[in-house]
Design an enzyme around this catalytic site. Structure first.
Site, short mmCIF file in Angstrom:
data_model
loop_
_atom_site.label_atom_id
_atom_site.label_comp_id
_atom_site.label_asym_id
_atom_site.label_seq_id
_atom_site.Cartn_x
_atom_site.Cartn_y
_atom_site.Cartn_z
N ARG A 169 0.96 -1.33 -0.03
CA ARG A 169 0.12 0.21 -0.04
C ARG A 169 0.75 1.16 -0.01
NH1 ARG A 169 -5.11 1.37 -1.50
NH2 ARG A 169 -6.32 2.64 0.12
N THR B 223 -8.49 0.71 -10.46
CA THR B 223 -8.08 -0.58 -9.71
C THR B 223 -8.17 -1.45 -10.80
OG1 THR B 223 -8.35 0.37 -7.70
CG2 THR B 223 -8.24 -2.06 -7.83
N ASP C 212 -7.70 7.95 -0.37
CA ASP C 212 -8.70 7.01 0.26
C ASP C 212 -8.35 7.25 1.91
OD1 ASP C 212 -9.61 5.42 -1.53
OD2 ASP C 212 -8.28 3.83 -1.36
N SER D 250 -8.04 0.90 2.77
CA SER D 250 -8.40 0.26 1.30
C SER D 250 -9.60 -0.38 1.44
CB SER D 250 -7.23 -0.33 0.75
OG SER D 250 -7.68 -1.11 -0.29
N SER D 251 -10.20 -0.75 0.47
CA SER D 251 -11.30 -1.76 0.27
C SER D 251 -10.98 -2.77 -0.34
CB SER D 251 -12.39 -1.23 -0.33
OG SER D 251 -13.01 -0.10 0.50
N GLY E 275 -13.18 -1.63 -7.69
CA GLY E 275 -14.73 -1.02 -7.69
C GLY E 275 -15.09 -0.30 -6.34
N GLY E 276 -13.82 0.39 -5.68
CA GLY E 276 -13.74 1.05 -4.35
C GLY E 276 -14.39 0.21 -3.50
N1 GLU Z 1 -8.41 2.91 -4.12
C1 GLU Z 1 -9.38 1.93 -3.66
C2 GLU Z 1 -8.98 0.91 -2.63
O1 GLU Z 1 -7.69 0.97 -2.11
C3 GLU Z 1 -9.60 1.19 -4.89
C4 GLU Z 1 -10.44 1.78 -5.79
C5 GLU Z 1 -11.06 0.85 -6.69
O2 GLU Z 1 -11.28 -0.27 -6.60
O3 GLU Z 1 -11.35 1.26 -7.68
O4 GLU Z 1 -9.54 0.36 -1.96
#
Ligand code: GLU
Length: 588
Positions: free
Chosen positions: A115, A408, A448, A472-473, A494-495
């Site tokens: 990360r 992502t 994030d 993060s997700s 997908g955030g």
């Molecule tokens: N930045 C997000 C994360 O680390 C991921 C964004 C995405 O999945 O598009 O959770």
């Protein structure tokens, strides 16, 4: 293979970016500003020896070639990531961050945290403007404020040093060849450069490297030369990660950020920040589910904890008996998901800087107590509060969201020895910060962090801070069978929706016996502790009506998943690639 079967230029992209421009940052967490490419039909892919599933066919081919040369899953991951940075630069690259799981026969799990880390100059008010209010997300684009020290290269190098079989330098050959030849513009890249031109075109770096003469987006298949990246890749291949963190690439990144800071006055990364970056090998987190063991990434990703919590709550119910067409099963999935999202917002931050009760959050007793709050027939009337997990050492943090914008990528690999890699990798926004150095798109992962660092007078777990990793997700996940052999690798972009994408596909495979392709073809349903979002496809109409009747506030929406799965079955290896993006599965 037909490389460009459909154009993806879509009205939805226009609507998405317009909505995004008008939106305050908190609302962005529920928004999917990078909609799916036009869905296309994909078939289940099978193999006997090895397989790669990723978001771009050139990257899949590079990984497969490494496996054919006798490389293992970790070697292939290096090659896949290097090519993805060229072929899918809007989603991931070597100046981004990632999490990687390595699952080996016999039950061994190794997890790597690559990360991004905030520079030493970052303060909790990183995203607070001069008026004392959080800065609208898009005002952070394009600029250096949100760029964290990239972690992908260090993480790949760490994993390769411990597990790689082929020489490091050889793994960059496919990417170097591609950078030399020029990268063909793929549907998704062209779609985003076209429909988001109003915003992306504000970046002089993107205009220079990705838009063509006169500022036009590239045509489908048009080759985009990448001379700078070719130089950097050669340096990285020859000198290893030091070229990136201490050598000419570090210098190029810091210089570009200083230049950008000159324009906007925002903090920058220093050479010292670059040189002191470390990827971290962390203990993975695992939980039994039915006859399997499901494992994910520990914090700073909230993805693994949330996936396990949801499965833990669902394990109290016989979803298999209900079947995939029973709205009661989906209702339980939505309600469990609501609770996991509530916990995610309150409890998870960088475990090296705040007290994260990881053990308590996935404790069986705690999860059972959370599940007990679910009414099997009726949706919660509004957002549920976070729980109070056991084994906490610190004070409770207030729930606080962060934009977590979707870009992502996820890829899954299995090698001849049955080792599996499950890796999710990100530059955060589409084309990250919009800044490019050494040919690499620089991430904007620090968005994030929760923009407002204090809530209700209490510090937020995921507030920005120096040397801190943003929450993060991302949820790279692997599943082991009863013999301890890895049998499934899965993940998605997908955030915050990643969590729902991954759990739904896991349930589809583990409870409903769908193959990986059928699992990713299902309509997507999400609940992030608010409305129940149901993909706008006719196949979900009946379910939407049934869930509405159970009290769900139903919202029909597009899904922007990119779920890439490998599953090992008695009949062989199966791969599924999300029909909503450009990805493919290939194996031998
Ligand atoms: N930045 C997000 C994360 O680390 C991921 C964004 C995405 O999945 O598009 O959770």
């Amino acid at each position: 293979m037909q490389f460009f079967p459909h154009s993806t230029v879509s009205r939805r992209l226009i609507a998405g970016v317009l909505a995004l421009c008008l939106m305050p940052s908190a609302a962005l967490a529920q928004q999917a500003p990078e909609p799916a490419s036009a869905a296309r039909v994909k078939e289940l892919v099978t193999a006997r020896r090895h397989m790669v599933v990723a978001a771009n066919p050139l990257a899949v081919q590079a990984g497969l070639d490494v496996l054919r040369q006798g490389g293992n899953a970790v070697d292939a991951a290096v090659a896949v990531q290097a090519v993805l940075g060229l072929a899918e630069p809007q989603s991931s690259g070597l100046a981004g961050g990632a999490f990687m799981l390595l699952a080996e026969p016999g039950g061994k799990l190794t997890t790597y945290d690559g990360r991004e880390v905030a520079g030493a100059a970052v303060t909790p008010t990183l995203f607070i403007g001069p008026d004392g209010k959080p800065i609208p997300f898009l005002e952070t684009f394009p600029q250096g404020r949100a760029v964290g020290v990239p972690g992908v290269v260090a993480m790949l190098a760490q994993a390769h040093a411990a597990h790689g079989q082929l020489p490091w330098a050889s793994l960059f050959k496919p990417a170097i060849d591609l950078a030399d030849a020029g990268v063909p513009a793929w549907p998704r890249m062209v779609g985003i450069l076209t429909e988001w031109q109003r915003m992306l075109g504000k970046s002089p770096d993107l205009l220079r490297d990705y838009y063509r003469e006169g500022g036009r987006p590239p045509a489908l298949g048009e080759r985009i030369p990448m001379p700078e990246q070719a130089i950097s890749l050669r340096l990285l291949a020859a000198a290893g990660p030091d070229a990136f963190y201490r050598g000419p690439i570090a210098k190029a990144i810091v210089e570009r950020l200083e230049q950008a800071a000159g324009e906007s006055g925002t903090p920058v990364l220093s050479l010292e920040d670059m040189a002191t970056y470390r990827s971290v090998e962390r203990d993975g987190i695992c939980m039994p589910y039915r006859v399997w063991k499901v494992c994910g990434m520990a914090p700073p990703s909230a993805g693994g904890v949330a996936v396990l919590q949801i499965l833990g709550m669902l394990s109290q119910h016989d979803l298999r008996a209900m079947g995939k067409d029973d709205p009661r099963a989906w209702h339980l999935l939505m309600e469990a998901s609501r609770r996991a999202h509530a916990d995610r917002e309150a409890h998870i931050g960088d475990p090296d800087q705040v007290a994260v009760p990881t053990r308590g959050l996935i404790d069986a007793g705690y999860i059972a107590s959370r599940a007990a709050g679910i009414d099997p027939a009726r949706a919660a009337s509004g957002p549920v509060p976070p729980g109070e997990p056991p084994f906490r050492t610190g004070a409770l943090y207030p729930a606080a969201d962060a934009p977590d914008i979707p870009s992502t990528t996820h890829f899954s690999i299995i090698d001849d020895a049955g080792r599996m890699v499950s890796m999710t990798s990100s530059v955060e926004f589409a084309f990250g910060s919009g800044l490019i150095a050494g040919g690499f798109v620089l991430n904007n992962q620090l968005t994030d962090f929760t923009f407002v660092p204090v809530k209700d007078g209490k510090p937020v777990a995921n507030a920005p801070g120096p040397g801190k990793r943003p929450r993060s997700s991302m949820a790279p996940t692997v599943v082991f069978d009863q013999k301890g052999n890895p049998v499934l690798a899965i993940g998605s972009p997908g955030g915050t929706a990643i969590i729902g994408y991954v759990v739904e596909a896991l349930v589809a495979m583990l409870d409903w016996d769908l193959d990986p392709q059928a699992a990713v073809n299902l309509p997507i349903l999400l609940n992030r502790n608010g409305a129940t979002q149901i993909e706008s496809v006719p196949a979900a109409d009946k379910l939407a009506a049934s869930l509405a009747a159970m009290g769900h506030q139903v919202k029909r929406d597009n899904a922007n998943s990119g779920i890439h799965i490998i599953r090992v079955t008695p009949a062989g290896i199966q791969g599924g690639a999300d029909p909503r993006r450009d990805g493919v599965a290939m194996g031998d």
